[in-house]
Design a protein around this motif. Structure first.
Motif, PDB file in Angstrom:
ATOM      1  N   ILE A  33       0.860  -1.178   0.000  1.00 23.40           N
ATOM      2  CA  ILE A  33       0.000   0.000   0.000  1.00 23.40           C
ATOM      3  C   ILE A  33       0.899   1.231   0.000  1.00 23.40           C
ATOM      4  CG2 ILE A  33      -1.761   1.299   1.240  1.00 23.40           C
ATOM      5  CD1 ILE A  33      -2.735  -1.323   2.443  1.00 23.40           C
ATOM      6  N   ALA A  34       0.719   2.094  -0.980  1.00 27.64           N
ATOM      7  CA  ALA A  34       1.581   3.270  -1.123  1.00 27.64           C
ATOM      8  C   ALA A  34       0.846   4.525  -0.674  1.00 27.64           C
ATOM      9  CB  ALA A  34       2.031   3.418  -2.567  1.00 27.64           C
ATOM     10  N   PHE A  35       1.450   5.243   0.257  1.00 30.83           N
ATOM     11  CA  PHE A  35       0.957   6.544   0.698  1.00 30.83           C
ATOM     12  C   PHE A  35       1.939   7.629   0.241  1.00 30.83           C
ATOM     13  CE2 PHE A  35      -1.008   3.642   3.690  1.00 30.83           C
ATOM     14  CZ  PHE A  35      -2.271   4.171   3.885  1.00 30.83           C
ATOM     15  N   ALA A  36       1.437   8.834   0.097  1.00 34.40           N
ATOM     16  CA  ALA A  36       2.310   9.963  -0.249  1.00 34.40           C
ATOM     17  C   ALA A  36       1.826  11.217   0.460  1.00 34.40           C
ATOM     18  CB  ALA A  36       2.330  10.192  -1.756  1.00 34.40           C
ATOM     19  N   LEU A  37       2.771  12.028   0.853  1.00 29.47           N
ATOM     20  CA  LEU A  37       2.496  13.325   1.459  1.00 29.47           C
ATOM     21  C   LEU A  37       3.202  14.397   0.641  1.00 29.47           C
ATOM     22  CD1 LEU A  37       1.497  15.122   3.879  1.00 29.47           C
ATOM     23  CD2 LEU A  37       3.716  14.650   4.945  1.00 29.47           C
ATOM     24  N   ALA A  38       2.513  15.452   0.315  1.00 29.23           N
ATOM     25  CA  ALA A  38       3.117  16.560  -0.436  1.00 29.23           C
ATOM     26  C   ALA A  38       2.649  17.874   0.167  1.00 29.23           C
ATOM     27  CB  ALA A  38       2.726  16.493  -1.913  1.00 29.23           C
ATOM     28  N   TRP A  39       3.428  18.906  -0.056  1.00 26.94           N
ATOM     29  CA  TRP A  39       3.035  20.225   0.397  1.00 26.94           C
ATOM     30  C   TRP A  39       3.464  21.253  -0.635  1.00 26.94           C
ATOM     31  CZ3 TRP A  39       6.417  16.929   2.679  1.00 26.94           C
ATOM     32  CH2 TRP A  39       7.776  17.283   2.678  1.00 26.94           C
ATOM     33  N   SER A  40       2.697  22.307  -0.706  1.00 23.30           N
ATOM     34  CA  SER A  40       2.977  23.362  -1.678  1.00 23.30           C
ATOM     35  C   SER A  40       2.954  24.712  -0.973  1.00 23.30           C
ATOM     36  CB  SER A  40       1.931  23.349  -2.798  1.00 23.30           C
ATOM     37  OG  SER A  40       2.114  24.439  -3.673  1.00 23.30           O
ATOM     38  N   SER A  41       4.070  25.418  -1.066  1.00 26.14           N
ATOM     39  CA  SER A  41       4.162  26.799  -0.577  1.00 26.14           C
ATOM     40  C   SER A  41       4.852  27.578  -1.685  1.00 26.14           C
ATOM     41  CB  SER A  41       4.960  26.858   0.726  1.00 26.14           C
ATOM     42  OG  SER A  41       4.984  28.176   1.235  1.00 26.14           O
ATOM     43  N   PRO A  42       4.089  28.009  -2.670  1.00 28.49           N
ATOM     44  CA  PRO A  42       4.682  28.496  -3.921  1.00 28.49           C
ATOM     45  C   PRO A  42       5.523  29.759  -3.800  1.00 28.49           C
ATOM     46  CG  PRO A  42       2.321  28.898  -3.884  1.00 28.49           C
ATOM     47  CD  PRO A  42       2.616  28.022  -2.712  1.00 28.49           C
ATOM     48  N   LYS A  43       5.341  30.506  -2.730  1.00 32.74           N
ATOM     49  CA  LYS A  43       6.045  31.779  -2.612  1.00 32.74           C
ATOM     50  C   LYS A  43       7.060  31.722  -1.477  1.00 32.74           C
ATOM     51  CE  LYS A  43       3.409  35.430  -2.635  1.00 32.74           C
ATOM     52  NZ  LYS A  43       2.534  36.510  -2.113  1.00 32.74           N
ATOM     53  N   ILE A  44       8.244  32.238  -1.737  1.00 26.76           N
ATOM     54  CA  ILE A  44       9.245  32.414  -0.689  1.00 26.76           C
ATOM     55  C   ILE A  44       9.365  33.911  -0.423  1.00 26.76           C
ATOM     56  CG2 ILE A  44      11.067  32.279  -2.443  1.00 26.76           C
ATOM     57  CD1 ILE A  44      11.514  31.393   1.265  1.00 26.76           C
ATOM     58  N   LYS A  45       9.253  34.274   0.845  1.00 20.84           N
ATOM     59  CA  LYS A  45       9.296  35.691   1.209  1.00 20.84           C
ATOM     60  C   LYS A  45      10.426  35.916   2.205  1.00 20.84           C
ATOM     61  CE  LYS A  45       6.525  39.335   3.408  1.00 20.84           C
ATOM     62  NZ  LYS A  45       5.236  39.625   4.093  1.00 20.84           N
ATOM     63  N   PHE A  46      11.321  36.838   1.894  1.00 18.34           N
ATOM     64  CA  PHE A  46      12.423  37.158   2.791  1.00 18.34           C
ATOM     65  C   PHE A  46      12.029  38.307   3.715  1.00 18.34           C
ATOM     66  CE2 PHE A  46      14.434  35.085  -0.835  1.00 18.34           C
ATOM     67  CZ  PHE A  46      15.178  34.116  -0.178  1.00 18.34           C
TER      68      PHE A  46
END
Length: 685
Positions: free
Chosen positions: A89-102
């Motif tokens: 059984i294959a599980f996957a976790l992903a996350w998206s934070s498209p912007k990097i702010k300094f």
């Protein structure tokens, strides 16, 4: 949503449904009793039914979180398994934070948005691609690693450590942005500039436009028409007036980026010196770590060099206080390679390091020239070489001020003016002097290949004069003294004394010193700095007195630096000292990675003392282990480099006296017959 106005992040969790695997989901539940569905209810449902309701698939995407609220989601996969049977059984976790702010406001889109867009739904596409492609990814990883893992000539500990040290490329605060798609709230060219006097940030004399892969030179006497107030764009590139210029363009015949292959643009890349030293792309340390990027991600490595090439030609006149001396200076001096690309506003506000004035450091400019030549030679990228050449010349010419007795050799200034920034140096030093000799050799070779024969001859003249002075002042019959001063540690054995030799040999250039001096020095380092410290089970201590006692003159002299030890081991491999090389490097494995060591797995520090106390966990420099692999499996261009010393191919003219050309000279570059790859350039003055 995230706190303090930082960019939002979206998570996605998924499982792969097959003929035998049933997947159900719970798109949203909470951790508090006030939630519509609580964690208690979620677990109750699972215990009762073993799955969630199928109709949950029709609920739609979950709502963004409110301030202070923690949202959760769950996916369940169930399957029938026969007795003694198997089911994957294959599980996957992903996350998206498209912007990097300094922290000072500049924002950029991350590199993956070029392929997945900036929508919050990108996390769903990422998790889908992970589930459908992970087997192929694993196969590709195994295909990449297998030649090394199956090489019976290599020690098992080395294979283990080589790949595991790569953890830093993702754990080292890495930022990879898409250079073609800045965030919508990034200040444009028409927006008000940073609150800085325009006269304080400028590009003078030699300018480069890295965005279009072209560069050119002009001087104040060349009749160029330009407007005033040249500044830094918000994306960090040097602005140049849009008006036509009457001066000749360097490499004007090159294609612009818009004409190049689309895959040439790989974005812009940052990684920290370490999680305790929060500065992006610290250059004196990248000198060691860059072998990993060049070996595995060469286009990223070239872009880092482009960023520093552009920085060499810029100046930032904002005042900065230097903590060690308590004096003031400007943030960035034209001609000086910056220590780093910044912290709070990288590319735009460089040199976050403020302990010493690094415009007076003696290693950074040499390291820039050496890295550029190595990358140029290894990739065969002529366009890259032409693009960064004005910065290479400028960096070399800048160093002339530190040759105070006109012997061709630079001198240190009685303070820690190099990467060992707590270890004072007086007069000529083995470390910076050897780097300078190597830089002269690399600059001569690069100038020859690009057709700048005058500069090639100049560097060769300087090289022979400087080498003679270096050996006369530092060679003691068995190794090169730490420096030419009269302090208690001037005769110390420095592990890193042949850093310049390491780089020139790694770049396919001829040796700086004769074989006896090189092997004698390395053998001394092995016998004293390595074997006299816990029997060689800790790596190479930075400094060792000739009486066999560790140099205790400062914190850094008595430390074992992990990355430097790997570099010394690579140098030993280059000298044919294979047994000593692997014994030296194995000390880092024993102390840092083995079960009997100090437990620094996946957080290799900058260094440790002989009692095992570390300094600066999760550090960039240990990536230098890839310089060992570079020697063991060099790229084709390095293998096929001319076996004669490049210095012998340059004819010295009697008129060659100084690194700098007169201001009235204008260089014209034209196509010529094949010399490097399929093309080279002829320089006429």
């Amino acid at each position: 949503m995230t706190a303090k106005g930082n960019p939002p992040v979206t998570f996605a969790v998924a499982a792969s449904e097959t003929q035998n695997v049933n997947v159900t989901v719970l798109p949203c539940f909470g951790l508090t009793e006030g939630s519509f569905i609580t964690a208690r209810k979620m677990w109750g449902k699972m215990m009762q039914d073993g799955q969630f309701d199928r109709e949950n698939f029709n609920i739609g995407p979950s709502m963004p979180s409110s301030p202070g609220e923690t949202l959760c989601a769950a996916v369940s996969a169930s399957a029938w398994v026969e007795p003694h049977g198997k089911c994957t059984i294959a599980f996957a976790l992903a996350w998206s934070s498209p912007k990097i702010k300094f922290s000072k406001g500049s924002s950029y889109h991350r590199r993956y948005t070029k392929f997945y867009g900036i929508s919050e739904r990108a996390a769903v596409d990422l998790v889908h691609d992970a589930l459908t492609n992970y087997k192929h990814w694993e196969e590709e990883i195994e295909k990449w690693q297998s030649p090394i893992l199956e090489d019976i000539r290599l020690p098992e500990w080395y294979k283990f450590t080589l790949f595991n040290e790569l953890y830093f490329l993702v754990a080292g605060g890495t930022v990879w942005i898409d250079s073609s798609s800045p965030s919508a709230d990034v200040k444009s060219d028409q927006d008000p500039p940073i609150k800085v006097e325009s006269k304080n940030i400028k590009v003078t004399e030699a300018e480069m436009n890295c965005r279009h892969s072209t560069g050119f030179e002009h001087t104040s006497t060349s009749g160029c028409n330009s407007s005033t107030g040249v500044g830094l764009k918000q994306n960090g590139s040097s602005t140049i007036p849009r008006k036509k210029r009457s001066c000749k363009h360097f490499s004007h015949h090159l294609k612009t980026e818009d004409q190049l292959d689309g895959n040439e643009d790989v974005g812009r890349f940052l990684y920290l010196e370490g999680v305790e030293y929060i500065m992006w792309c610290t250059y004196d340390v990248h000198f060691y770590a860059s072998f990993a990027l060049l070996e595995l991600f060469p286009k990223i490595e070239l872009n880092i060099q482009r960023d520093f090439a552009k920085a060499v030609l810029s100046e930032d006149g904002r005042k900065v206080k230097f903590l060690a001396e308590g004096n003031y200076g400007i943030r960035k001096v034209r001609g000086a390679v910056p220590h780093d690309l910044g912290t709070h506003d990288p590319w735009n506000e460089m040199n976050a390091y403020n302990i010493h004035d690094t415009s007076k450091w003696k290693d950074l400019n040499s390291k820039f020239v050496l890295q550029v030549y190595r990358d140029f030679a290894a990739t065969g990228d002529m366009a890259f070489g032409i693009e960064v050449w004005p910065a290479v010349r400028t960096a070399m010419e800048y160093m002339e001020q530190f040759d105070r007795d006109d012997d061709g050799l630079i001198e240190n200034d009685g303070f820690p003016d190099q990467t060992y920034d707590a270890w004072t140096v007086h007069g000529v030093s083995a470390y910076c002097g050897c780097l300078w000799l190597a830089a002269l050799q690399a600059a001569a070779a690069m100038a020859q290949r690009l057709g700048d024969k005058f500069f090639a001859e100049t560097c060769k003249t300087k090289f022979f004069s400087a080498k003679s002075a270096f050996e006369k002042k530092l060679w003691n019959g068995s190794y090169f003294n730490y420096d030419s001063g009269s302090s208690s540690n001037s005769k110390s054995i420095q592990a890193d004394q042949l850093a310049g030799q390491w780089y020139t040999s790694s770049s396919g250039l001829g040796p700086i010193f004769d074989e006896f001096k090189t092997r004698s020095s390395l053998q001394k380092i092995f016998d004293f700095n390595v074997m006299k410290v816990k029997g060689g089970r800790m790596g190479a201590v930075n400094g060792m007195h000739p009486n066999g006692k560790v140099d205790e003159s400062c914190m850094q002299s008595r430390e074992v630096w992990t990355g430097v030890t790997y570099a010394v081991a690579a140098n030993m491999l280059l000298a044919g000292m294979e047994e000593e090389a692997f014994t030296t490097a194995e000390g880092i494995f024993i102390a840092g990675w083995s079960e009997e060591g100090f437990g620094y797995w996946f957080q290799t520090p900058e260094g440790w003392a002989t009692n095992g106390h570390y300094r600066s966990l999760i550090y960039m420099r240990p990536l230098a282990i890839w310089s060992m692999q570079w020697v063991l499996s060099p790229p084709k261009a390095i293998i096929e480099a001319p076996k004669i010393n490049m210095m012998d191919r340059i004819v010295i003219s009697p008129a060659t006296f100084s690194l700098s050309l007169p201001e009235t000279r204008v260089r014209k570059i034209a196509n010529k017959t094949a010399c490097f790859g399929n093309s080279s350039l002829q320089c006429t003055c």
